[in-house]
Design a protein around this motif. Structure first.
Motif, mmCIF file in Angstrom:
data_model
loop_
_atom_site.group_PDB
_atom_site.id
_atom_site.type_symbol
_atom_site.label_atom_id
_atom_site.label_comp_id
_atom_site.label_asym_id
_atom_site.label_seq_id
_atom_site.Cartn_x
_atom_site.Cartn_y
_atom_site.Cartn_z
ATOM 1 N N GLY A 1 -1.681 1.378 9.276
ATOM 2 C CA GLY A 1 -2.116 1.569 10.568
ATOM 3 C C GLY A 1 -2.551 2.938 11.003
ATOM 4 O O GLY A 1 -2.355 3.625 10.364
ATOM 5 N N LEU A 2 -2.884 3.119 12.383
ATOM 6 C CA LEU A 2 -3.699 4.205 12.858
ATOM 7 C C LEU A 2 -2.376 5.014 13.590
ATOM 8 O O LEU A 2 -1.417 4.307 14.089
ATOM 9 N N VAL A 3 -2.255 6.347 13.248
ATOM 10 C CA VAL A 3 -1.267 7.076 14.019
ATOM 11 C C VAL A 3 -1.740 8.448 14.595
ATOM 12 O O VAL A 3 -3.180 8.785 14.243
ATOM 13 N N ALA A 19 3.560 8.408 10.755
ATOM 14 C CA ALA A 19 3.174 7.793 9.615
ATOM 15 C C ALA A 19 4.478 7.493 9.043
ATOM 16 O O ALA A 19 4.846 6.211 8.704
ATOM 17 N N ALA A 20 5.371 8.241 8.832
ATOM 18 C CA ALA A 20 6.899 8.231 8.227
ATOM 19 C C ALA A 20 7.577 7.103 8.787
ATOM 20 O O ALA A 20 8.352 6.011 8.478
ATOM 21 N N ASP A 21 7.341 6.908 10.426
ATOM 22 C CA ASP A 21 8.232 5.828 11.077
ATOM 23 C C ASP A 21 7.474 4.599 10.790
ATOM 24 O O ASP A 21 8.060 3.375 10.841
ATOM 25 N N VAL A 37 -6.185 12.034 7.522
ATOM 26 C CA VAL A 37 -6.461 12.611 8.865
ATOM 27 C C VAL A 37 -7.842 12.330 9.073
ATOM 28 O O VAL A 37 -8.634 12.750 8.109
ATOM 29 N N LYS A 38 -8.256 11.674 10.057
ATOM 30 C CA LYS A 38 -9.575 11.478 10.406
ATOM 31 C C LYS A 38 -10.170 12.376 11.145
ATOM 32 O O LYS A 38 -11.438 12.993 11.163
ATOM 33 N N GLN A 79 -4.899 7.701 9.276
ATOM 34 C CA GLN A 79 -4.566 6.298 8.953
ATOM 35 C C GLN A 79 -3.339 6.507 8.057
ATOM 36 O O GLN A 79 -3.200 7.334 7.255
ATOM 37 N N ALA A 80 -2.168 5.905 8.460
ATOM 38 C CA ALA A 80 -0.881 5.802 7.878
ATOM 39 C C ALA A 80 -1.119 4.927 6.523
ATOM 40 O O ALA A 80 -1.651 3.789 6.839
#
Length: 127
Positions: free
Chosen positions: A57-59, A86-88, A96-97, A118-119
């Motif tokens: 998902g997105l972060v 992302a770790a969550d 990284v976008k 994006q994670a």
């Protein structure tokens, strides 16, 4: 006097032999939470993940300078907060976008830095 010194030493040494437990104000869960971002690999620029991976998902991460006496917002802090997000999501990488600094003051922040990515869960890590 001859019996007083050995007797007092025995009493002092026996006082140190008790069953003591160590208590700390540090919480091991909080320490693990603080360092969990270090388990997430950052992919940005020319460094991209190789092999197969799953997008979780997105972060995003946001750094905000609230007062003029505070440290200015930084991309490094925003990237670290995105890694923690992302770790969550149980990801081991982040692609990284975009990262940007917004210098226009708002009612909440004097300056802001934002990183979006994006994670991912990758089976391959950086060499």
């Amino acid at each position: 006097m001859k019996y007083l010194l050995p007797g007092s030493l025995i009493i002092l040494l026996s006082a140190c032999a008790g069953d003591f437990t160590f208590k700390s104000n540090l919480d091991s869960d909080a320490i693990n939470d603080y360092f969990k971002a270090s388990d997430v690999t950052v992919y940005e620029g020319n460094v991209q993940p190789t092999g197969s991976y799953e997008i979780k998902g997105l972060v995003e991460g946001e750094s905000c300078q609230i007062a003029t006496s505070d440290v200015p917002a930084s991309i490094a802090e925003a990237r670290t907060l995105a890694r923690r997000a992302a770790a969550d999501k149980q990801a081991n990488g982040i692609v990284v976008k975009s990262c940007l600094i917004i210098d226009e003051p708002t009612t909440n922040c004097i300056s802001r830095a934002i990183c979006v990515g994006q994670a991912i869960v990758s089976t391959n890590q950086l060499p």
